[in-house]
Design a protein around this motif. Structure first.
Motif, PDB file in Angstrom:
ATOM      1  N   LEU A  85       5.552 -20.262  16.901  1.00 36.57           N
ATOM      2  CA  LEU A  85       6.065 -21.212  16.028  1.00 36.57           C
ATOM      3  C   LEU A  85       7.640 -20.932  16.367  1.00 36.57           C
ATOM      4  CD1 LEU A  85       4.323 -21.072  12.558  1.00 36.57           C
ATOM      5  CD2 LEU A  85       4.072 -22.443  14.733  1.00 36.57           C
ATOM      6  N   VAL A  91       8.671 -29.991  11.834  1.00 36.26           N
ATOM      7  CA  VAL A  91       7.043 -29.730  11.919  1.00 36.26           C
ATOM      8  C   VAL A  91       6.733 -30.599  13.017  1.00 36.26           C
ATOM      9  CG1 VAL A  91       4.942 -29.926  11.032  1.00 36.26           C
ATOM     10  CG2 VAL A  91       6.757 -28.761   9.694  1.00 36.26           C
ATOM     11  N   ILE A 130      10.455 -25.531  10.259  1.00 28.51           N
ATOM     12  CA  ILE A 130       9.122 -24.479  10.020  1.00 28.51           C
ATOM     13  C   ILE A 130       9.672 -23.335   9.383  1.00 28.51           C
ATOM     14  CG2 ILE A 130       7.808 -23.305  11.606  1.00 28.51           C
ATOM     15  CD1 ILE A 130       7.783 -25.423  13.359  1.00 28.51           C
ATOM     16  N   ARG A 138       2.993 -22.617   7.221  1.00 28.25           N
ATOM     17  CA  ARG A 138       3.374 -22.205   8.544  1.00 28.25           C
ATOM     18  C   ARG A 138       1.842 -22.185   9.094  1.00 28.25           C
ATOM     19  NH1 ARG A 138       7.618 -19.143   6.830  1.00 28.25           N
ATOM     20  NH2 ARG A 138       6.519 -17.225   7.007  1.00 28.25           N
ATOM     21  N   VAL A 141       0.637 -25.319  10.350  1.00 25.21           N
ATOM     22  CA  VAL A 141       1.301 -25.753  11.613  1.00 25.21           C
ATOM     23  C   VAL A 141       0.805 -24.981  12.572  1.00 25.21           C
ATOM     24  CG1 VAL A 141       3.516 -26.072  12.715  1.00 25.21           C
ATOM     25  CG2 VAL A 141       3.368 -26.182  10.311  1.00 25.21           C
TER      26      VAL A 141
END
Ligand SMILES: Nc1ncnc2c1ncn2[C@@H]1O[C@H](COP(=O)(O)OP(=O)(O)O)[C@@H](O)[C@H]1O
Ligand SMILES: [Mg+2]
Length: 257
Positions: A85, A91, A130, A138, A141
């Motif tokens: 990430l 996002v 994020i 997270r 995601v």
């Protein structure tokens, strides 16, 4: 569908994965259960095309990971132990970027991102950076980046590690829905790894136990616990049994990559 066929991985003298074969069908959630160092992550990295096997091969939806690696990789979504990430990205922007990396045609990217946001319960936070999200979000995601290109196979490495009990419940529900969507969307084949027994009992239909690189069990949970046996006893017998103690120099259960 996943078909692994005699997959092995050696690091020098260490056999991290030893002749592992299994099949997983669409709509199935299969749990890779094993102590730390058992070879779960190594097997998953091979199936996702991140790591070459020393021996054996696998097919993802019929595409051989060595003969047809691009098609195989397109058919698989991967949530690694540490998802890649970017904390400073928002996002939706991040998912759009991943969709591009995964060759989703430009005209379909917006739609693909919206669908992943929706399925992972991220629609309300799509503009959030994020790095400002809770660990549970997270992880959502992380799941969204695994499904954004609509792969039929999902490989999830310890998807609930480090989450609190409420977040764990949410992520487990999300995984169950990806395998059997309530809205009739296509079903995924899901393989997840864990060293937590209740996790397997909560969401998996089938358990594959891995110990010192070997598959030591591959059975539907129902049959394992059907006659009053406890999964914990099966696990303990298979991973701590006197016959199964690894030799000196072999994979140590305490060591994790
Ligand atoms: N890059 C590497 N080089 C050498 N040994 C490794 C490497 N990656 C993993 N191993 C070893 O392979 C074994 C299996 O590791 P891993 O697949 O990470 O297990 P698990 O995910 O089940 O905890 C362990 O003994 C680990 O130390
Ligand atoms: Mg691991």
């Amino acid at each position: 569908m996943i078909e692994a066929d005699g997959v092995s991985k050696r690091y020098g003298d260490l056999v991290a994965v030893d002749d592992v074969s299994f099949k997983a069908e669409a709509g199935e959630v299969v749990g890779f259960l094993g102590p730390n160092g058992a070879g779960k992550t190594t097997t998953m990295r091979i199936l996702t095309g991140f790591l070459p096997a020393t021996d054996g091969t696998a097919r993802i939806d019929g595409h051989d990971i060595f003969e047809d690696p691009l098609a195989a990789r397109r058919a698989v979504g991967y949530l690694p132990e540490t998802p890649p990430l970017y904390p400073e990205m928002d996002v939706a922007g991040y998912l759009k970027y991943v969709a591009k990396l995964k060759d989703v045609p430009r005209a379909r990217r917006g739609e693909a991102v919206d669908r992943a946001l929706e399925r992972c319960g991220l629609a309300d936070v799509h503009r959030r950076v994020i790095g400002s999200l809770s660990k549970g979000f997270r992880q959502r995601v992380g799941l969204a980046q695994a499904i954004v290109h609509e792969p039929s196979v999902l490989i999830l490495d310890e998807p609930t590690v480090g989450l609190d009990p409420i977040q764990i419940r949410e992520i487990r529900q999300l995984i169950a829905d990806l395998a059997s969507p309530p809205d009739g969307a296509p079903r995924h084949t899901v393989v997840l790894s864990t060293h937590i027994l209740p996790e397997v009992e909560a969401i998996c239909r089938r358990v594959i136990m891995i110990h010192a690189g070997k598959k030591v069990l591959d059975e539907p949970i129902e049959e394992l616990t059907g006659d009053g046996r406890r999964l914990e006893d099966v696990f303990t017998r298979l991973t701590l049994g006197v016959d199964d103690v690894p030799e000196a120099g072999a994979a140590s259960p305490e060591v994790s990559a």
